[in-house]
Motif scaffolding. Structure first.
Motif, PDB file in Angstrom:
ATOM      1  N   LEU A   9      38.964  35.088  61.629  1.00 34.47           N
ATOM      2  CA  LEU A   9      38.920  36.456  61.093  1.00 34.47           C
ATOM      3  C   LEU A   9      38.222  37.395  62.069  1.00 34.47           C
ATOM      4  N   GLY A  10      38.584  37.316  63.334  1.00 32.70           N
ATOM      5  CA  GLY A  10      37.928  38.134  64.358  1.00 32.70           C
ATOM      6  C   GLY A  10      38.541  39.514  64.471  1.00 32.70           C
ATOM      7  N   ASN A  11      38.530  40.050  65.682  1.00 28.64           N
ATOM      8  CA  ASN A  11      39.017  41.423  65.910  1.00 28.64           C
ATOM      9  C   ASN A  11      40.441  41.615  65.400  1.00 28.64           C
ATOM     10  N   MET A  12      41.284  40.612  65.623  1.00 27.06           N
ATOM     11  CA  MET A  12      42.683  40.711  65.192  1.00 27.06           C
ATOM     12  C   MET A  12      42.869  40.144  63.788  1.00 27.06           C
ATOM     13  N   GLY A  13      42.332  38.936  63.571  1.00 29.60           N
ATOM     14  CA  GLY A  13      42.561  38.246  62.299  1.00 29.60           C
ATOM     15  C   GLY A  13      42.001  39.005  61.105  1.00 29.60           C
ATOM     16  N   PHE A  30      38.704  31.745  56.007  1.00 26.73           N
ATOM     17  CA  PHE A  30      37.623  30.971  56.630  1.00 26.73           C
ATOM     18  C   PHE A  30      37.453  31.352  58.102  1.00 26.73           C
ATOM     19  N   ASP A  31      36.161  31.445  58.498  1.00 30.52           N
ATOM     20  CA  ASP A  31      35.798  31.638  59.901  1.00 30.52           C
ATOM     21  C   ASP A  31      34.425  30.988  60.084  1.00 30.52           C
ATOM     22  N   LEU A  32      34.114  30.583  61.316  1.00 32.49           N
ATOM     23  CA  LEU A  32      32.779  30.031  61.576  1.00 32.49           C
ATOM     24  C   LEU A  32      31.713  31.110  61.413  1.00 32.49           C
ATOM     25  N   THR A  63      46.668  31.052  61.363  1.00 33.80           N
ATOM     26  CA  THR A  63      45.488  30.982  62.230  1.00 33.80           C
ATOM     27  C   THR A  63      45.566  32.062  63.296  1.00 33.80           C
ATOM     28  N   MET A  64      44.391  32.632  63.642  1.00 33.81           N
ATOM     29  CA  MET A  64      44.299  33.641  64.702  1.00 33.81           C
ATOM     30  C   MET A  64      43.014  33.345  65.483  1.00 33.81           C
ATOM     31  N   LEU A  65      43.132  32.437  66.468  1.00 36.58           N
ATOM     32  CA  LEU A  65      41.966  31.855  67.137  1.00 36.58           C
ATOM     33  C   LEU A  65      41.939  32.241  68.613  1.00 36.58           C
ATOM     34  N   PRO A  66      40.769  32.073  69.269  1.00 33.23           N
ATOM     35  CA  PRO A  66      40.670  32.571  70.651  1.00 33.23           C
ATOM     36  C   PRO A  66      41.610  31.892  71.647  1.00 33.23           C
ATOM     37  N   ALA A  67      41.701  30.552  71.638  1.00 32.60           N
ATOM     38  CA  ALA A  67      42.427  29.870  72.720  1.00 32.60           C
ATOM     39  C   ALA A  67      42.962  28.514  72.244  1.00 32.60           C
ATOM     40  N   GLN A  73      41.747  21.981  67.864  1.00 29.93           N
ATOM     41  CA  GLN A  73      40.615  21.550  67.029  1.00 29.93           C
ATOM     42  C   GLN A  73      40.877  21.851  65.545  1.00 29.93           C
ATOM     43  N   VAL A  74      41.236  23.081  65.241  1.00 26.24           N
ATOM     44  CA  VAL A  74      41.401  23.502  63.845  1.00 26.24           C
ATOM     45  C   VAL A  74      42.529  22.732  63.158  1.00 26.24           C
ATOM     46  N   TYR A  75      43.619  22.455  63.876  1.00 25.66           N
ATOM     47  CA  TYR A  75      44.744  21.747  63.240  1.00 25.66           C
ATOM     48  C   TYR A  75      44.569  20.232  63.239  1.00 25.66           C
ATOM     49  N   SER A  95      47.683  32.905  67.415  1.00 19.12           N
ATOM     50  CA  SER A  95      46.849  32.996  68.616  1.00 19.12           C
ATOM     51  C   SER A  95      47.731  33.028  69.860  1.00 19.12           C
ATOM     52  N   THR A  96      47.198  33.587  70.959  1.00 13.48           N
ATOM     53  CA  THR A  96      47.900  33.491  72.243  1.00 13.48           C
ATOM     54  C   THR A  96      47.364  32.263  72.964  1.00 13.48           C
ATOM     55  N   ILE A  97      48.230  31.265  73.170  1.00 16.01           N
ATOM     56  CA  ILE A  97      47.811  30.024  73.837  1.00 16.01           C
ATOM     57  C   ILE A  97      48.900  29.595  74.820  1.00 16.01           C
ATOM     58  N   ALA A 242      39.823  41.662  80.666  1.00 12.00           N
ATOM     59  CA  ALA A 242      39.640  40.222  80.422  1.00 12.00           C
ATOM     60  C   ALA A 242      40.786  39.644  79.593  1.00 12.00           C
ATOM     61  N   MET A 243      41.326  40.447  78.649  1.00 16.37           N
ATOM     62  CA  MET A 243      42.441  39.955  77.824  1.00 16.37           C
ATOM     63  C   MET A 243      43.717  39.887  78.662  1.00 16.37           C
ATOM     64  N   MET A 244      43.926  40.904  79.493  1.00 17.33           N
ATOM     65  CA  MET A 244      45.093  40.867  80.387  1.00 17.33           C
ATOM     66  C   MET A 244      45.002  39.665  81.311  1.00 17.33           C
ATOM     67  N   LEU A 245      43.796  39.418  81.819  1.00 15.19           N
ATOM     68  CA  LEU A 245      43.615  38.290  82.739  1.00 15.19           C
ATOM     69  C   LEU A 245      43.931  36.963  82.038  1.00 15.19           C
ATOM     70  N   LYS A 246      43.489  36.838  80.795  1.00 14.50           N
ATOM     71  CA  LYS A 246      43.808  35.607  80.039  1.00 14.50           C
ATOM     72  C   LYS A 246      45.328  35.378  80.020  1.00 14.50           C
ATOM     73  N   ASP A 247      46.085  36.439  79.717  1.00 13.32           N
ATOM     74  CA  ASP A 247      47.541  36.290  79.600  1.00 13.32           C
ATOM     75  C   ASP A 247      48.182  36.028  80.967  1.00 13.32           C
TER      76      ASP A 247
HETATM   77  P1  NAD Z   1      38.089  37.051  68.326  1.00  6.75           P
HETATM   78  O1  NAD Z   1      37.252  36.235  69.246  1.00  6.75           O
HETATM   79  O2  NAD Z   1      37.630  38.411  67.904  1.00  6.75           O
HETATM   80  O3  NAD Z   1      38.378  36.225  66.976  1.00  6.75           O
HETATM   81  C1  NAD Z   1      38.548  34.835  66.918  1.00  6.75           C
HETATM   82  C2  NAD Z   1      37.859  34.323  65.650  1.00  6.75           C
HETATM   83  O4  NAD Z   1      38.104  32.924  65.539  1.00  6.75           O
HETATM   84  C3  NAD Z   1      36.330  34.505  65.668  1.00  6.75           C
HETATM   85  O5  NAD Z   1      35.936  35.229  64.526  1.00  6.75           O
HETATM   86  C4  NAD Z   1      35.799  33.069  65.682  1.00  6.75           C
HETATM   87  O6  NAD Z   1      34.582  32.936  64.975  1.00  6.75           O
HETATM   88  C5  NAD Z   1      36.936  32.336  64.988  1.00  6.75           C
HETATM   89  N1  NAD Z   1      36.927  30.899  65.278  1.00  6.75           N
HETATM   90  C6  NAD Z   1      36.834  30.264  66.474  1.00  6.75           C
HETATM   91  N2  NAD Z   1      36.871  28.937  66.320  1.00  6.75           N
HETATM   92  C7  NAD Z   1      36.988  28.707  64.985  1.00  6.75           C
HETATM   93  C8  NAD Z   1      37.067  27.531  64.187  1.00  6.75           C
HETATM   94  N3  NAD Z   1      37.004  26.305  64.743  1.00  6.75           N
HETATM   95  N4  NAD Z   1      37.172  27.676  62.844  1.00  6.75           N
HETATM   96  C9  NAD Z   1      37.210  28.895  62.290  1.00  6.75           C
HETATM   97  N5  NAD Z   1      37.129  30.056  62.978  1.00  6.75           N
HETATM   98  C10 NAD Z   1      37.025  29.957  64.321  1.00  6.75           C
HETATM   99  O7  NAD Z   1      39.535  37.130  69.034  1.00  6.75           O
HETATM  100  P2  NAD Z   1      40.692  38.215  68.759  1.00  6.75           P
HETATM  101  O8  NAD Z   1      40.503  39.406  69.620  1.00  6.75           O
HETATM  102  O9  NAD Z   1      40.843  38.375  67.294  1.00  6.75           O
HETATM  103  O10 NAD Z   1      41.966  37.423  69.352  1.00  6.75           O
HETATM  104  C11 NAD Z   1      42.533  36.315  68.672  1.00  6.75           C
HETATM  105  C12 NAD Z   1      43.784  35.891  69.416  1.00  6.75           C
HETATM  106  O11 NAD Z   1      44.700  36.994  69.474  1.00  6.75           O
HETATM  107  C13 NAD Z   1      43.530  35.457  70.870  1.00  6.75           C
HETATM  108  O12 NAD Z   1      44.327  34.341  71.152  1.00  6.75           O
HETATM  109  C14 NAD Z   1      43.952  36.682  71.676  1.00  6.75           C
HETATM  110  O13 NAD Z   1      44.412  36.339  72.976  1.00  6.75           O
HETATM  111  C15 NAD Z   1      45.102  37.242  70.825  1.00  6.75           C
HETATM  112  N6  NAD Z   1      45.349  38.677  70.959  1.00  6.75           N
HETATM  113  C16 NAD Z   1      44.312  39.551  70.954  1.00  6.75           C
HETATM  114  C17 NAD Z   1      44.569  40.921  71.082  1.00  6.75           C
HETATM  115  C18 NAD Z   1      43.435  41.928  71.070  1.00  6.75           C
HETATM  116  O14 NAD Z   1      43.689  43.096  71.380  1.00  6.75           O
HETATM  117  N7  NAD Z   1      42.218  41.541  70.687  1.00  6.75           N
HETATM  118  C19 NAD Z   1      45.889  41.381  71.202  1.00  6.75           C
HETATM  119  C20 NAD Z   1      46.930  40.457  71.169  1.00  6.75           C
HETATM  120  C21 NAD Z   1      46.647  39.103  71.041  1.00  6.75           C
END
Ligand code: NAD
Length: 296
Positions: A9-13, A30-32, A63-67, A73-75, A95-97, A242-247
């Motif tokens: 449930l981060g920036n996107m989720g 659910f989020d950590l 799911t919407m996770l960092p990497a 791990q989550v699945y 997620s983008t992976i 940093a996000m562009m670099l990841k992609d």
């Molecule tokens: P973020 O870091 O803000 O959010 C990720 C969330 O996942 C965090 O809240 C973190 O606590 C949670 N998390 C991590 N591990 C966990 C686990 N084991 N169990 C439960 N929760 C867990 O990231 P974001 O910016 O929301 O980006 C998410 C995805 O979307 C990335 O893959 C990113 O590349 C992609 N994306 C982001 C953007 C953007 O503009 N931010 C745009 C397009 C795509």
């Protein structure tokens, strides 16, 4: 109404989960990070204490996770989604992976009897909040059809890109093009300026000529011609370096395993790596213009 588990449930989720709740779905979140869960509850979801509680009654898991490592791990780890999910539930990873990670996680999940699609997004946090994301989906036809109505609730465009991993392939190929075109657009503005053209004149001509592209007309890296672009806000992200670099890294990794060798994609990766190493990872990626001008 569908019963949905939302994990990440981060920036996107955060925004995506809120939109599902707003459309009347029964969302268990659910989020950590407990603060992220509290925000989801304010938006209409119910709080889950762990993955098990989130998924046990869900028909769909999003799911919407960092990497990739978080997705695996989550699945797949003990106590993860596949350990606890109800029979027949469908998994949607937004997620983008890496393409290879998406394909291998999906194959393992299928072996355990579940269906899964990769559904990465285009559009940043504003589109996540507004429910206007574009989804690029990889997976079987029937899984895509099941996922579609849930994705429609979070986005305005939903494309089926083909088999598992093809959503990720579409996403990174698109973003490699975006990274390259942003640098090229910045170089063109800089050259035009050095040759005596002012930015608006060059924009007026090139945006109607064959150099026209999204990086110019929707997100112009030179301040002025496109008022809403981050270049007019000191390059506040937007879509960060940093996000562009990841992609771009994911694109290079995929290109290696597919024997595709894109030289300009590689050059763009090196360009954004240098910007990131110099401490500019938080700037919008259109700050390529500042680097080309020699300002950073
Ligand atoms: P973020 O870091 O803000 O959010 C990720 C969330 O996942 C965090 O809240 C973190 O606590 C949670 N998390 C991590 N591990 C966990 C686990 N084991 N169990 C439960 N929760 C867990 O990231 P974001 O910016 O929301 O980006 C998410 C995805 O979307 C990335 O893959 C990113 O590349 C992609 N994306 C982001 C953007 C953007 O503009 N931010 C745009 C397009 C795509």
């Amino acid at each position: 109404m569908t019963s949905i588990a939302f994990i990440g449930l981060g920036n996107m989720g955060g925004g995506m989960c809120a939109n599902l709740a707003k459309k009347g779905h029964d969302v268990s979140a659910f989020d950590l990070n407990a603060e992220a869960v509290a925000r989801a509850v304010e938006a209409g979801a119910s709080a889950a204490q762990d993955i098990e509680q989130a998924v046990r009654n869900a028909e769909i898991v999003v799911t919407m996770l960092p990497a990739g490592k978080h997705v695996r791990q989550v699945y797949l780890e003990s106590g993860g989604v596949t350990d606890c999910a109800a029979e027949g539930s469908l998994f949607i990873d937004c997620s983008t992976i890496a393409v290879d990670d998406a394909r291998s996680v999906s194959a393992e999940v299928r072996k355990l009897g579940f269906d899964m699609v990769d559904a990465p997004v285009s559009g940043g946090t504003a589109a996540a909040d507004a429910g206007t994301l574009t989804f690029m989906v990889g997976g079987e036809d029937d899984a895509f059809e099941r996922a579609r109505s849930i994705l429609d609730a979070m986005g305005k465009n939903v494309f089926h890109a083909g088999a598992s991993g093809n959503g990720q392939a579409a996403k990174i190929a698109n973003n490699m093009l975006l990274g390259v075109s942003m640098i090229a657009t910045s170089e063109a503005f800089n050259l035009a300026r050095k040759l005596g053209l002012d930015a608006q004149t060059f924009f007026d001509i090139s945006s109607k000529a064959s150099g026209q592209c999204w990086s110019m007309t929707s997100y112009c890296p030179e301040p002025g011609p496109v008022p809403a672009a981050p270049s007019n806000r000191d390059y506040a992200a937007g879509f960060a370096v940093a996000m562009m670099l990841k992609d771009l890294r994911l694109a290079q990794e995929a290109a290696k395993s597919a024997d595709a060798a894109p030289p300009f994609g590689g050059a763009a990766e090196a360009f954004y790596t240098a910007l990131d190493n110099d401490g500019h990872g938080g700037l919008d990626f259109s700050a390529a213009m500042k680097r080309i001008k020699g300002e950073i």
